[in-house]
Design a protein around this motif. Structure first.
Motif, PDB file in Angstrom:
ATOM      1  N   GLY A   1      36.512  35.278  46.193  1.00 38.88           N
ATOM      2  CA  GLY A   1      36.046  36.558  45.815  1.00 38.88           C
ATOM      3  C   GLY A   1      34.287  36.429  45.826  1.00 38.88           C
TER       4      GLY A   1
ATOM      5  N   ALA B   1      45.596  30.076  36.526  1.00 43.83           N
ATOM      6  CA  ALA B   1      44.921  28.796  36.223  1.00 43.83           C
ATOM      7  C   ALA B   1      43.249  29.056  37.494  1.00 43.83           C
ATOM      8  CB  ALA B   1      44.922  26.997  36.948  1.00 43.83           C
ATOM      9  N   GLU B   2      42.099  28.642  36.474  1.00 43.98           N
ATOM     10  CA  GLU B   2      40.666  28.999  36.893  1.00 43.98           C
ATOM     11  C   GLU B   2      40.363  26.877  37.783  1.00 43.98           C
ATOM     12  OE1 GLU B   2      37.888  29.792  34.249  1.00 43.98           O
ATOM     13  OE2 GLU B   2      36.238  29.404  35.354  1.00 43.98           O
TER      14      GLU B   2
ATOM     15  N   PRO C   1      30.903  42.274  53.133  1.00 42.61           N
ATOM     16  CA  PRO C   1      31.924  41.770  53.074  1.00 42.61           C
ATOM     17  C   PRO C   1      32.886  42.828  52.137  1.00 42.61           C
ATOM     18  CG  PRO C   1      29.897  41.632  50.694  1.00 42.61           C
ATOM     19  CD  PRO C   1      29.583  42.463  52.624  1.00 42.61           C
TER      20      PRO C   1
ATOM     21  N   TYR D   1      42.554  40.963  46.874  1.00 39.68           N
ATOM     22  CA  TYR D   1      42.390  41.948  48.175  1.00 39.68           C
ATOM     23  C   TYR D   1      42.756  40.599  49.214  1.00 39.68           C
ATOM     24  CZ  TYR D   1      40.580  46.034  45.941  1.00 39.68           C
ATOM     25  OH  TYR D   1      40.331  46.652  45.555  1.00 39.68           O
TER      26      TYR D   1
ATOM     27  N   ALA E   1      36.976  45.021  51.111  1.00 37.32           N
ATOM     28  CA  ALA E   1      37.485  45.066  50.547  1.00 37.32           C
ATOM     29  C   ALA E   1      39.314  45.369  52.369  1.00 37.32           C
ATOM     30  CB  ALA E   1      38.237  45.746  49.451  1.00 37.32           C
TER      31      ALA E   1
ATOM     32  N   THR F   1      27.535  49.915  46.232  1.00 41.82           N
ATOM     33  CA  THR F   1      28.053  49.508  44.700  1.00 41.82           C
ATOM     34  C   THR F   1      27.337  50.297  43.644  1.00 41.82           C
ATOM     35  OG1 THR F   1      28.530  47.609  45.149  1.00 41.82           O
ATOM     36  CG2 THR F   1      28.128  48.044  42.446  1.00 41.82           C
TER      37      THR F   1
ATOM     38  N   ILE G   1      28.239  44.128  37.782  1.00 40.95           N
ATOM     39  CA  ILE G   1      30.037  44.668  37.531  1.00 40.95           C
ATOM     40  C   ILE G   1      30.433  43.646  38.553  1.00 40.95           C
ATOM     41  CG2 ILE G   1      31.390  46.325  38.805  1.00 40.95           C
ATOM     42  CD1 ILE G   1      28.669  48.374  39.076  1.00 40.95           C
TER      43      ILE G   1
ATOM     44  N   ASN H   1      31.938  32.782  45.682  1.00 46.81           N
ATOM     45  CA  ASN H   1      31.975  31.940  45.096  1.00 46.81           C
ATOM     46  C   ASN H   1      31.314  30.756  44.817  1.00 46.81           C
ATOM     47  OD1 ASN H   1      33.475  30.194  42.913  1.00 46.81           O
ATOM     48  ND2 ASN H   1      34.370  32.665  42.457  1.00 46.81           N
TER      49      ASN H   1
ATOM     50  N   ASN I   1      43.461  35.067  36.595  1.00 41.73           N
ATOM     51  CA  ASN I   1      44.054  35.563  35.160  1.00 41.73           C
ATOM     52  C   ASN I   1      45.155  36.084  36.205  1.00 41.73           C
ATOM     53  OD1 ASN I   1      42.159  36.705  34.000  1.00 41.73           O
ATOM     54  ND2 ASN I   1      41.199  37.550  35.961  1.00 41.73           N
TER      55      ASN I   1
ATOM     56  N   ILE J   1      33.463  55.077  52.508  1.00 43.96           N
ATOM     57  CA  ILE J   1      33.236  56.608  51.986  1.00 43.96           C
ATOM     58  C   ILE J   1      33.007  55.871  50.642  1.00 43.96           C
ATOM     59  CG2 ILE J   1      34.695  58.082  51.136  1.00 43.96           C
ATOM     60  CD1 ILE J   1      36.526  58.575  53.085  1.00 43.96           C
TER      61      ILE J   1
ATOM     62  N   GLY K   1      43.337  37.894  49.127  1.00 46.84           N
ATOM     63  CA  GLY K   1      44.312  35.905  48.628  1.00 46.84           C
ATOM     64  C   GLY K   1      45.460  37.074  48.710  1.00 46.84           C
TER      65      GLY K   1
HETATM   66  P1  FAD Z   1      38.487  39.642  45.051  1.00 43.48           P
HETATM   67  O1  FAD Z   1      38.931  41.405  45.114  1.00 43.48           O
HETATM   68  O2  FAD Z   1      37.160  39.841  44.163  1.00 43.48           O
HETATM   69  O3  FAD Z   1      39.408  38.220  44.150  1.00 43.48           O
HETATM   70  C1  FAD Z   1      38.804  37.557  43.915  1.00 43.48           C
HETATM   71  C2  FAD Z   1      39.616  36.679  43.256  1.00 43.48           C
HETATM   72  O4  FAD Z   1      39.350  35.449  43.044  1.00 43.48           O
HETATM   73  C3  FAD Z   1      39.824  37.716  41.826  1.00 43.48           C
HETATM   74  O5  FAD Z   1      41.603  37.959  41.650  1.00 43.48           O
HETATM   75  C4  FAD Z   1      38.932  36.699  40.721  1.00 43.48           C
HETATM   76  O6  FAD Z   1      39.545  36.660  40.103  1.00 43.48           O
HETATM   77  C5  FAD Z   1      40.001  35.241  41.411  1.00 43.48           C
HETATM   78  N1  FAD Z   1      38.939  34.069  41.094  1.00 43.48           N
HETATM   79  C6  FAD Z   1      37.999  33.865  41.446  1.00 43.48           C
HETATM   80  N2  FAD Z   1      36.665  32.865  40.297  1.00 43.48           N
HETATM   81  C7  FAD Z   1      38.196  32.315  39.972  1.00 43.48           C
HETATM   82  C8  FAD Z   1      38.819  30.970  39.383  1.00 43.48           C
HETATM   83  N3  FAD Z   1      37.233  29.418  39.625  1.00 43.48           N
HETATM   84  N4  FAD Z   1      40.202  30.427  40.152  1.00 43.48           N
HETATM   85  C9  FAD Z   1      40.743  31.359  39.843  1.00 43.48           C
HETATM   86  N5  FAD Z   1      40.504  32.484  39.917  1.00 43.48           N
HETATM   87  C10 FAD Z   1      39.014  32.803  40.399  1.00 43.48           C
HETATM   88  N6  FAD Z   1      35.078  47.249  49.955  1.00 43.48           N
HETATM   89  C11 FAD Z   1      35.671  48.525  50.496  1.00 43.48           C
HETATM   90  O7  FAD Z   1      36.147  47.466  51.621  1.00 43.48           O
HETATM   91  N7  FAD Z   1      35.810  50.109  50.455  1.00 43.48           N
HETATM   92  C12 FAD Z   1      35.056  50.265  48.935  1.00 43.48           C
HETATM   93  O8  FAD Z   1      34.574  51.352  49.034  1.00 43.48           O
HETATM   94  C13 FAD Z   1      34.250  49.165  48.262  1.00 43.48           C
HETATM   95  N8  FAD Z   1      33.343  49.468  47.101  1.00 43.48           N
HETATM   96  C14 FAD Z   1      33.668  48.608  46.155  1.00 43.48           C
HETATM   97  C15 FAD Z   1      32.792  49.090  45.151  1.00 43.48           C
HETATM   98  C16 FAD Z   1      32.889  47.758  44.517  1.00 43.48           C
HETATM   99  C17 FAD Z   1      32.152  48.656  42.912  1.00 43.48           C
HETATM  100  C18 FAD Z   1      32.636  46.372  44.085  1.00 43.48           C
HETATM  101  C19 FAD Z   1      31.935  45.426  43.316  1.00 43.48           C
HETATM  102  C20 FAD Z   1      33.096  46.392  45.649  1.00 43.48           C
HETATM  103  C21 FAD Z   1      33.847  47.144  46.529  1.00 43.48           C
HETATM  104  N9  FAD Z   1      34.059  46.657  48.176  1.00 43.48           N
HETATM  105  C22 FAD Z   1      34.410  47.770  48.197  1.00 43.48           C
HETATM  106  C23 FAD Z   1      33.777  45.656  48.201  1.00 43.48           C
HETATM  107  C24 FAD Z   1      35.040  44.279  48.292  1.00 43.48           C
HETATM  108  O9  FAD Z   1      35.388  44.896  46.311  1.00 43.48           O
HETATM  109  C25 FAD Z   1      35.107  42.948  48.034  1.00 43.48           C
HETATM  110  O10 FAD Z   1      34.798  42.770  49.395  1.00 43.48           O
HETATM  111  C26 FAD Z   1      36.448  42.651  48.114  1.00 43.48           C
HETATM  112  O11 FAD Z   1      36.898  43.171  46.906  1.00 43.48           O
HETATM  113  C27 FAD Z   1      36.562  41.401  48.566  1.00 43.48           C
HETATM  114  O12 FAD Z   1      38.168  40.918  48.034  1.00 43.48           O
HETATM  115  P2  FAD Z   1      38.565  39.405  48.246  1.00 43.48           P
HETATM  116  O13 FAD Z   1      39.227  39.115  48.127  1.00 43.48           O
HETATM  117  O14 FAD Z   1      37.468  38.484  48.353  1.00 43.48           O
HETATM  118  O15 FAD Z   1      37.728  38.840  47.043  1.00 43.48           O
END
Ligand code: FAD
Length: 405
Positions: free
Chosen positions: A108, A79-80, A316, A13, A318, A167, A126, A267, A39, A352, A15
């Motif tokens: 993330g 890439a990772e 933390p 979300y 989204a 969660t 998860i 991470n 991915n 919610i 990035g």
């Molecule tokens: P992420 O969305 O986790 O994205 C990280 C990205 O980095 C991914 O695409 C991953 O593949 C990539 N990545 C990771 N490591 C590497 C690497 N080494 N190299 C390249 N790429 C990599 N938040 C809400 O606001 N409302 C909700 O209702 C809510 N429900 C949730 C329900 C569940 C089951 C979970 C698990 C979380 C929920 N959250 C919710 C929290 C929310 O999902 C996170 O806060 C949000 O995803 C954080 O976004 P982000 O961009 O930091 O990371």
């Protein structure tokens, strides 16, 4: 003048929100924008509990990154990331290296096991879409094996969920709907299945309104879910979990499936950068830069921000990750123009928690809600996230339109 390179790590979300906002406001000749993600797809982390329970397929919770970026302006690299060298301004991946002028780290969350013995080996988490698929398939395997075996081991049909936070509760809500389907599919009598939520804290969903929590627990219990509250998991083994019920009192729960949903951290690559962090989360400056690093921004779950009203970190989410992405894009533009950056202030619209596809609890725009109304609102929130990243096209393609279920 040299075009600056803006390197964004992670298409979650945070990035993606950074990149789609940058591509809206930056001309193709003004900067090189490079997005690196493990991915070729983004997955909706907020829907992972559904993929884990099997109420949505992995395909439904993900979409191609290329569907939402403008390839005329953004170079996407699948890439990772394996290392981030902040002093050298180099990011290493499994397929090559990248230098940058501005770096945005949005890699993330990961599960946090708090050092509890055996959880990292024997519990599922998860954590991402592949891990969610593993949980779904593991549960299905247990049901299929039970229905085949001559001497039946009923503990195969016990699912322990560690954690009654957001969660954990959302996952339990999905399981409440999914278990009857699994029983029918695999000819398993419903009374053989146990779903137990184990929580160390003395309450379910800390931080939520008590009336809504009571509603959630009642609804989940009506679907057959058991709660063991104030009973920390002290050990996980291949056979199940040991929980502490009193000073010297322990209970072993034999279970075919243990899912740990009780904590997240940033991470772990963050811990190797030399940037000061707490559980791989960086306490960011007000404009979302890493302290002491004027060219490094941190977005989403890798960032830690203190809510000055409560003096506690914002959870933390989204919601915050996407708002931060928007602000980081603006602040990078400001830096490129030599202008001052802006302070990030989250605009919290509520929270919610779903209790399955047809029920939810929460507060939105200051109003408490539960049941179908909350469930409708939850789907609108999910659709809004799609809209903010990919517009109407993505919302129509991946959105949730069973709004009145
Ligand atoms: P992420 O969305 O986790 O994205 C990280 C990205 O980095 C991914 O695409 C991953 O593949 C990539 N990545 C990771 N490591 C590497 C690497 N080494 N190299 C390249 N790429 C990599 N938040 C809400 O606001 N409302 C909700 O209702 C809510 N429900 C949730 C329900 C569940 C089951 C979970 C698990 C979380 C929920 N959250 C919710 C929290 C929310 O999902 C996170 O806060 C949000 O995803 C954080 O976004 P982000 O961009 O930091 O990371």
């Amino acid at each position: 003048m040299k075009r600056p390179t803006i390197l964004v790590l992670g298409a979650g979300y945070g990035g993606l929100s950074t990149v789609v906002n940058l591509q809206k406001s930056i001309g193709a000749d003004d900067a090189n924008i490079v997005l690196i993600n493990k991915n070729e797809y983004h997955y909706e982390s907020t829907w992972l509990h559904e993929a884990a329970a099997g109420t949505l397929t992995p395909e439904q919770v993900r979409y191609d990154v290329k569907d939402v970026i403008n390839e005329g302006k953004v170079q996407f690299v699948q890439a990772e990331v394996t290392a981030i060298d902040i002093p050298g301004k180099v990011v290493t991946t499994n397929v090559g290296t990248h230098t940058y002028d501005y770096l945005v780290i949005g890699l993330g969350f990961e599960g946090e096991t708090f050092g509890i013995t055996g959880l990292d080996k024997y519990a599922l988490s998860i954590a991402n879409v592949k891990a969610a698929r593993q949980i779904r398939e593991h549960i299905e395997y247990q049901f299929a094996t039970w229905s085949l075996e001559e001497v039946k081991d009923d503990s195969r049909l016990t699912i322990v969920v560690g954690g009654a936070g957001f969660t954990g509760i959302e996952f339990l809500g999905e399981l409440g709907n999914r278990v009857p389907e699994l029983c029918e599919e695999f000819d398993v009598p419903k009374e053989k299945v146990r779903v137990i939520c184990v929580e160390a804290a003395p309450m379910v969903l800390p931080g939520f309104d008590p009336e809504l929590v009571t509603y959630a627990v009642r609804q989940l219990e009506a679907k057959g879910i058991e709660f063991s509250i104030g009973t920390p998991v002290v050990e996980a083994t291949p056979e199940g979990v040991n929980i502490k019920k009193g000073e010297d009192e322990f209970e072993f729960i034999k279970a075919g499936t243990v899912v740990w949903a009780a904590g997240v951290r940033g991470n772990r690559l963050i811990e190797e950068t030399g940037i000061e962090n707490m559980r791989a989360r960086v306490k960011v400056d007000k404009d979302l830069r890493a302290p002491g690093h004027s060219d490094v921004f941190i977005v989403g779950d890798c960032a830690l921000m203190i809510n000055e009203e409560t003096n506690r970190p914002y959870p933390p989410t989204a919601q915050i990750a996407m708002q931060q992405g928007d602000m980081i894009a603006n602040n990078i533009l400001a830096l490129m123009k030599g202008e001052p950056t802006s302070k990030f202030v989250p605009d919290l619209k509520g929270s919610i928690a779903s209790l399955g596809d047809d029920d939810a609890i929460g507060v939105a725009f200051g109003k408490k809600m539960f049941g179908k109304k909350a469930s409708f609102m939850k789907k609108m929130v999910d659709n809004r996230a799609l809209f903010l990243i990919g517009g109407v096209g993505l919302t129509l393609k991946k959105g949730k339109f069973n709004l009145l279920k």
